[in-house]
Design a protein around this motif. Structure first.
Motif: not given
Length: 406
Positions: A277-280, A304-306, A309-314
């Protein structure tokens, strides 16, 4: 300057629990490195540019590597590794400008990430004595990533040190070519008295609880701290150790498997939820979330694209956390079956789970040694399957079916 033996009593080395031989080696190397920086003749063979920290889970590989990194950066006369200066504190906390710590977010370290790291390692240190690259779980390097790292290790920059951590120095874990260019620092499983002392003196845990946690953690320091301080960690362990004697009917196979997988999933979510959540929120702020005016639409598309990508890493990080949690549960189960074999043999060897002696004694009277070994082999086979990326529920159902058959 203090000797390695003196340093072992305090400073950053106090974080390295139950590893006197490793501390002596590393403190001597840090001393030689300090001599090299000052332009004096260092002790021959004490310092090298690449190190491989090996040892079982919980032995403190990354802690020892961080302590060594701090000692290399320490600028105090009391050092190297005084533990009090800014260089020591920032290196231990992971915020030192010249100490790059790589912790795999997913199940592997990619070649792109390693190439970026190698480029950064080629630069001269900015504020510290050395540029230190610390790679946790170096066994997760892909073949391409290992090749990229190998080139840097073969031709290292003059003031760069590579610190690699891996469960073992077996060629299947770490590339033989990389391993041959590193000085290996083998760490052993810390003894229970040393772990209990740390829990009492550093974490303020009550002596009785500290001794219990140290006796059942399997030599895993982080696990001992969790068992001593977190009720949910204790509850999860109890749920895992109820499985061996809880599979009575065939339908219990699926119930037990689902329970183990769900436990791992919930632990992974709990471990990563706050960070995710903090990263988002940080990314949304950086991308101008809530902004108005010209260019807002384009910024929103980029955000939205970033975020995707963040959700994929998470998601990859959560998957790794789940696998690690499930593997720890399997280690507990393997320890239980080992205890059963110890009791059947009439040995006086210490038990992995002394507080579950009644359960293991019951199993020892009801099962044959052959059936206990089959159960233990099923646990080890499940660990192998998970390491090969078999779907967790499939691997664990195969395990619980084997426990049912006996």
């Amino acid at each position: 300057m203090r000797t390695g033996a003196a340093q072992a009593a305090g400073g950053v080395w106090s974080e390295v629990v139950g590893q006197p031989d490793a501390v002596a080696t590393l403190s001597a190397a840090a001393g030689a490195a300090a001599q090299q920086v000052r332009g004096t003749q260092p002790d021959a063979g004490a310092m090298t540019h690449a190190w491989l920290f090996t040892g079982p889970p919980g032995s403190g590989r990354s802690v020892a590597a961080r302590a060594f990194a701090a000692a290399l950066q320490c600028a105090e006369e009391l050092g190297p590794g005084c533990g009090e200066c800014s260089a020591c504190r920032t290196a231990m906390s992971g915020t030192h400008a010249d100490v790059r710590v790589v912790v795999p977010e997913g199940l592997s370290i990619s070649v792109a990430e390693m190439r970026s790291l190698v480029q950064a390692a080629a630069r001269r240190p900015t504020t510290g004595q050395w540029r230190v690259v610390l790679i946790e779980d170096a066994d997760r390097l892909t073949e391409g990533a290992a090749n990229a790292l190998l080139k840097a290790v073969e031709e290292p920059p003059p003031r760069t040190v590579f610190l690699l951590c891996a469960p073992s120095d077996h060629p299947e874990d770490v590339s033989v070519t990389i391993r041959s260019r590193c000085r290996v620092v083998p760490l052993r499983t810390p003894l229970a008295p040393a772990i209990a002392t740390v829990l009492r003196d550093r974490d303020g845990v009550e002596p009785e609880i500290a001794e219990w946690a140290a006796s059942v953690c399997g030599g895993h320091i982080g696990r001992a701290r969790g068992l001593a301080t977190d009720p949910q960690t204790r509850e999860r362990r109890e749920s895992v150790l109820s499985v061996p004697l809880g599979v009575h009917r065939f339908q219990d196979v699926f119930t037990a498997a689902a329970g183990l997988v769900n436990l791992a999933e919930s632990e992974a979510v709990a471990a990563n939820e706050g960070r995710n959540e903090a990263e988002r929120e940080e990314l949304k702020t950086a991308m101008g979330a809530g902004g108005t005016g010209k260019g807002t639409a384009a910024a929103t598309r980029g955000a939205n694209a970033a975020l995707k990508e963040l959700e994929k890493r998470q998601k990859s990080r959560t998957t790794r956390s789940q696998r690690d949690s499930l593997d720890l549960a399997l280690v507990d189960l393997a320890g239980f079956f080992r205890d059963v074999l110890v009791l059947r043999a009439g040995s006086d060897a210490p038990l992995n789970h002394p507080d579950y002696r009644r359960s293991s004694s019951k199993a020892a009277t009801e099962w044959t040694s052959e059936s206990v070994l089959r159960r233990l082999e099923a646990v080890l086979a499940c660990r192998t399957a998970l390491a090969r990326n078999v779907k967790p529920i499939v691997a664990v159902e195969a395990l619980t079916a084997a426990l049912f058959r006996g």
